[in-house]
Design an enzyme around this catalytic site. Structure first.
Site, PDB file in Angstrom:
ATOM      1  N   CYS A 144       0.827  -1.213   0.000  1.00 41.18           N
ATOM      2  CA  CYS A 144       0.000   0.000   0.000  1.00 41.18           C
ATOM      3  C   CYS A 144       0.860   1.261   0.000  1.00 41.18           C
ATOM      4  O   CYS A 144       1.418   1.625   1.032  1.00 41.18           O
ATOM      5  CB  CYS A 144      -0.919  -0.010   1.217  1.00 41.18           C
ATOM      6  SG  CYS A 144      -1.884   1.501   1.392  1.00 41.18           S
TER       7      CYS A 144
ATOM      8  N   CYS B 240      -0.335   4.059   2.257  1.00 38.86           N
ATOM      9  CA  CYS B 240      -0.027   3.842   3.678  1.00 38.86           C
ATOM     10  C   CYS B 240       1.458   4.066   3.979  1.00 38.86           C
ATOM     11  O   CYS B 240       1.806   4.677   4.981  1.00 38.86           O
ATOM     12  CB  CYS B 240      -0.367   2.409   4.092  1.00 38.86           C
ATOM     13  SG  CYS B 240      -1.918   1.791   3.465  1.00 38.86           S
ATOM     14  N   ASP B 241       2.331   3.541   3.134  1.00 42.15           N
ATOM     15  CA  ASP B 241       3.749   3.444   3.517  1.00 42.15           C
ATOM     16  C   ASP B 241       4.706   4.279   2.668  1.00 42.15           C
ATOM     17  O   ASP B 241       5.899   4.355   2.987  1.00 42.15           O
ATOM     18  CB  ASP B 241       4.197   1.959   3.440  1.00 42.15           C
ATOM     19  CG  ASP B 241       3.418   1.092   4.408  1.00 42.15           C
ATOM     20  OD1 ASP B 241       3.020   1.610   5.466  1.00 42.15           O
ATOM     21  OD2 ASP B 241       3.195  -0.095   4.109  1.00 42.15           O
TER      22      ASP B 241
END
Ligand code: NAP
Length: 309
Positions: free
Chosen positions: A133, A136-137
């Site tokens: 993701c 997300c990261d």
């Protein structure tokens, strides 16, 4: 007979539970095979509103679970192995434990699982440079080379997003042409920070002995030759698999995703069955959108129950 049964304990299922419980429906939630859902597999969550310092995925799911239980939600550790759906209900669920239960309304919030490369090195380095993701990261990998695996819209979207952070983004694709939409292809192909490594698959992610990502070994599928490419992060974007096998042939679906009867609503093709989260969403796939859909499903279920009763 249950009033409302919710399948899934990700953000969609637990938000549906909070709303249904606060409406005095005493919902039963079935936790499924991965209690807490995909967020329990990630570390820092920095994009869920309300947590200016970020929150660990596991802690966020514990908090949602506690919030749902505070209003009377019952959470049962069990998975659904079979369903018998009837327009207008009741819906019958067979559980892995052998229990058969009946429910007036059903909320399906079974989520999706990312497709992975299934390499031992990938598994060992998840959350240590290997991610599924970018939203997300991605922000953890600034000014370093980043690899994205895949040739569909997800990979191209992740690659374009990651250009904000990485010194360069290398897209590894197993063929010589992309699967993604024309517009995404045009954007990615024109981007100065994106490089394409064609006809290639990831043979191994380095370096398990250092417990962090330092590069990948690529295999050229045309001649099986191997070469090493340096990078600090690997984002695998080769598609998701919605967890909907048990509803095959029972609910209207497209490509395995449950289709809502109306765009933006939670009603499914069977009256009394509602859907929320990633099992019905191949576009956004965020915790906050899943939570929003869970809220919608609980409100729709509550109003439907009030109408039919
Ligand atoms: P997808 O379209 O199925 O693409 C998956 C990609 O991963 C393909 O290029 C495939 O290669 C590759 N792949 C699959 N298994 C692999 C493996 N084991 N090793 C290496 N490569 C592998 O999946 P997606 O990109 O997640 O998209 C899913 C759907 O959501 C699509 O309909 C897409 O249009 C939509 N979507 C839309 C947007 C948007 O509009 N912004 C964003 C994301 C997703 P091959 O091409 O060789 O099969």
């Amino acid at each position: 007979m249950e009033n409302v049964t919710i399948i899934g304990t990700g953000p969609a299922g637990l938000t549906a539970a909070i709303y249904a419980a606060r409406a005095d429906l005493e919902p039963l939630v079935l936790s499924g095979n991965l209690p807490g859902g995909q967020l329990t597999q990630t570390t820092d969550v920095e994009n869920y509103p309300g947590f200016p310092a970020g929150i660990q995925g596991f802690d966020l799911m514990e908090a949602l679970r506690g919030q749902a239980e505070r209003f009377g939600t019952r959470i049962k550790s069990d998975a659904v192995t079979g369903v018998d759906l009837l327009d207008g209900g009741p819906q019958s669920l067979t559980l892995a434990s052998g229990t058969v239960l009946e429910t007036k309304a059903l909320v399906v919030a079974t989520g999706a699982r990312p497709r992975w490369l299934d390499l031992p090195s990938e598994e060992a380095l998840k959350n240590k440079g290997v991610s599924g993701c970018a939203t997300c990261d991605g922000a953890f990998f600034r000014d370093v080379p980043i690899v994205v695996v895949g040739g569909g819209d997800s990979a191209l979207e992740e690659a374009l997003f990651l250009t904000r952070f990485g010194s360069k983004v290398m897209v590894v694709h197993r063929r010589g042409e992309l699967r993604g939409s024309k517009i995404m292809q045009a954007r990615a192909l024109a981007h100065e920070k994106i490089e394409f490594l064609w006809h290639s698959v990831v043979h191994e992610i380095l370096d398990v002995s250092q417990d962090t990502v330092t590069g990948i070994v690529l295999r050229d599928v045309r001649d099986d030759s191997l070469r090493t490419v340096d990078c600090s992060a690997v984002f695998v974007a080769i598609g998701h698999i919605p967890n909907t096998d048990v509803f095959e042939g029972k609910l209207a679906m497209a490509d395995g995703y449950i289709l809502p009867r109306e765009c933006g609503r939670s009603f499914t093709s069977v009256e009394g069955v509602f859907v929320a989260g990633d099992c019905a969403d191949h576009i956004y796939r965020q915790a906050i959108t899943a939570a929003g859909m869970g809220c919608q499903a609980a409100i729709d279920a509550e109003r439907w129950l009030a109408e039919v009763e």
